[in-house]
Design a protein around this motif. Sequence first.
Motif, mmCIF file in Angstrom:
data_model
loop_
_atom_site.group_PDB
_atom_site.id
_atom_site.type_symbol
_atom_site.label_atom_id
_atom_site.label_comp_id
_atom_site.label_asym_id
_atom_site.label_seq_id
_atom_site.Cartn_x
_atom_site.Cartn_y
_atom_site.Cartn_z
ATOM 1 N N GLY A 106 -16.674 -1.982 -4.921
ATOM 2 C CA GLY A 106 -15.816 -3.134 -5.104
ATOM 3 C C GLY A 106 -14.355 -2.775 -4.933
ATOM 4 N N GLY A 107 -14.075 -1.706 -4.190
ATOM 5 C CA GLY A 107 -12.722 -1.188 -4.037
ATOM 6 C C GLY A 107 -12.703 0.299 -4.373
ATOM 7 N N THR A 108 -11.549 0.929 -4.298
ATOM 8 C CA THR A 108 -11.412 2.353 -4.600
ATOM 9 C C THR A 108 -10.308 2.547 -5.636
ATOM 10 N N ARG A 109 -10.391 3.682 -6.344
ATOM 11 C CA ARG A 109 -9.389 4.039 -7.339
ATOM 12 C C ARG A 109 -9.388 5.554 -7.494
ATOM 13 N N PRO A 110 -8.265 6.158 -7.940
ATOM 14 C CA PRO A 110 -8.227 7.605 -8.152
ATOM 15 C C PRO A 110 -8.902 7.974 -9.468
ATOM 16 N N ALA A 111 -9.533 9.139 -9.500
ATOM 17 C CA ALA A 111 -10.218 9.600 -10.705
ATOM 18 C C ALA A 111 -10.417 11.098 -10.610
ATOM 19 N N TYR A 112 -10.728 11.697 -11.753
ATOM 20 C CA TYR A 112 -11.081 13.114 -11.815
ATOM 21 C C TYR A 112 -12.599 13.209 -11.929
ATOM 22 N N VAL A 113 -13.216 13.841 -10.946
ATOM 23 C CA VAL A 113 -14.670 14.004 -10.918
ATOM 24 C C VAL A 113 -14.984 15.484 -10.838
ATOM 25 N N ILE A 114 -15.797 15.965 -11.777
ATOM 26 C CA ILE A 114 -16.195 17.372 -11.813
ATOM 27 C C ILE A 114 -17.710 17.436 -11.922
ATOM 28 N N PRO A 115 -18.316 18.562 -11.572
ATOM 29 C CA PRO A 115 -19.762 18.696 -11.776
ATOM 30 C C PRO A 115 -20.119 18.600 -13.253
ATOM 31 N N ALA A 116 -21.242 17.980 -13.544
ATOM 32 C CA ALA A 116 -21.654 17.806 -14.936
ATOM 33 C C ALA A 116 -21.884 19.135 -15.631
ATOM 34 N N GLY A 117 -22.160 20.206 -14.878
ATOM 35 C CA GLY A 117 -22.401 21.508 -15.487
ATOM 36 C C GLY A 117 -21.165 22.131 -16.100
#
Length: 331
Positions: free
Chosen positions: A266-277
């Motif tokens: 539904g659009g884009t936004r900035p975020a911090y994404v890291i591996p769940a480990g």
Amino acid sequence: MARLHFRFLVAIASLLSSVVAAGADTLTVKPVSIADEKAVFATVESISVVPARSRIGGTIAELHVREGDAVTHGQAIAVVGDEKLVLQMKSLDAQIQALQAQSDQAQTDFDRIEGLVERGTLPRTRLDEARTALNVAQNNLRAKTAERGVIQQQQTEGQVLAPQDGRVLKRLVAVGSVVLPGDPVVTVAQQDFKLRLRLPEEHAHFLKAGDRIRLDGDESGERVAKWGVIDLVYPQIEEGRVVADATVEGLGEYFVGDRLRVWISGGTRPAYVIPAGFVKTRFGIDYVLLRQGDGTVEVPVQRGRQTPTPELPNGLEILSGIRAGDQLERP
């Protein structure tokens, strides 16, 4: 004793090597642009559903398929029998035998008269009459044989053939049912299934062909998420909803009309994404190991939603607790 001491040293060395390897597993935090996904429902539908029709009228004598059976193009799925065709075939066989006898007799008469004419016993007009009679008998035999071929072709067309490769959705008749030419016998769904999405019309400005969609593993009966691509966005809005078709690899090939939950952008936004480990939970609080100088410290973070991507299937969004440039270590 020496052997036990050697095994102990080997175990210590392997433990130290694993610790070094774990410590070397680091990650630099940087913001990424992610899709602001929204959950919608889609239905599994065939590209086309076509009926297999009877080509002649009659009674269903045989029915070889049932709901759910897979069929191939040209496969005989039913047989329509017409008793009148059988009676007509027997009548034509008898007429052909009679015409064959007449043709043989005309050929015999022609040969005999031809010999007499050559010896001068009979005039040549008798030979012309015999030739005409022979031609008429042979043409009548050919006409009746062709008429028999028409009836035989009608009997062959009594087989109802599958119009395409696919799966039988519904049987519309039973053995003994009377059908007319053109009546549907079964409906066949084309084997290549797609996901059909019906979204509120406000999504029409964000949705376009080539967008990726995500299907949860729970929806497909698997542990990992599946990804698909929107092939077509229909230009007509129906009842306030925009309709789109998407292709998903490994989509089920049995149930048509199955409702699945999918995630669309539904659009884009900035975020911090890291591996769940990189996140560990202790006493209900999530922590990450943040490198500071020569050591590491545990920093509490606020966990967001799972954000899997094709490049990072176990991606996890972090809402707070880290910032761009932080060095994280795997616990």
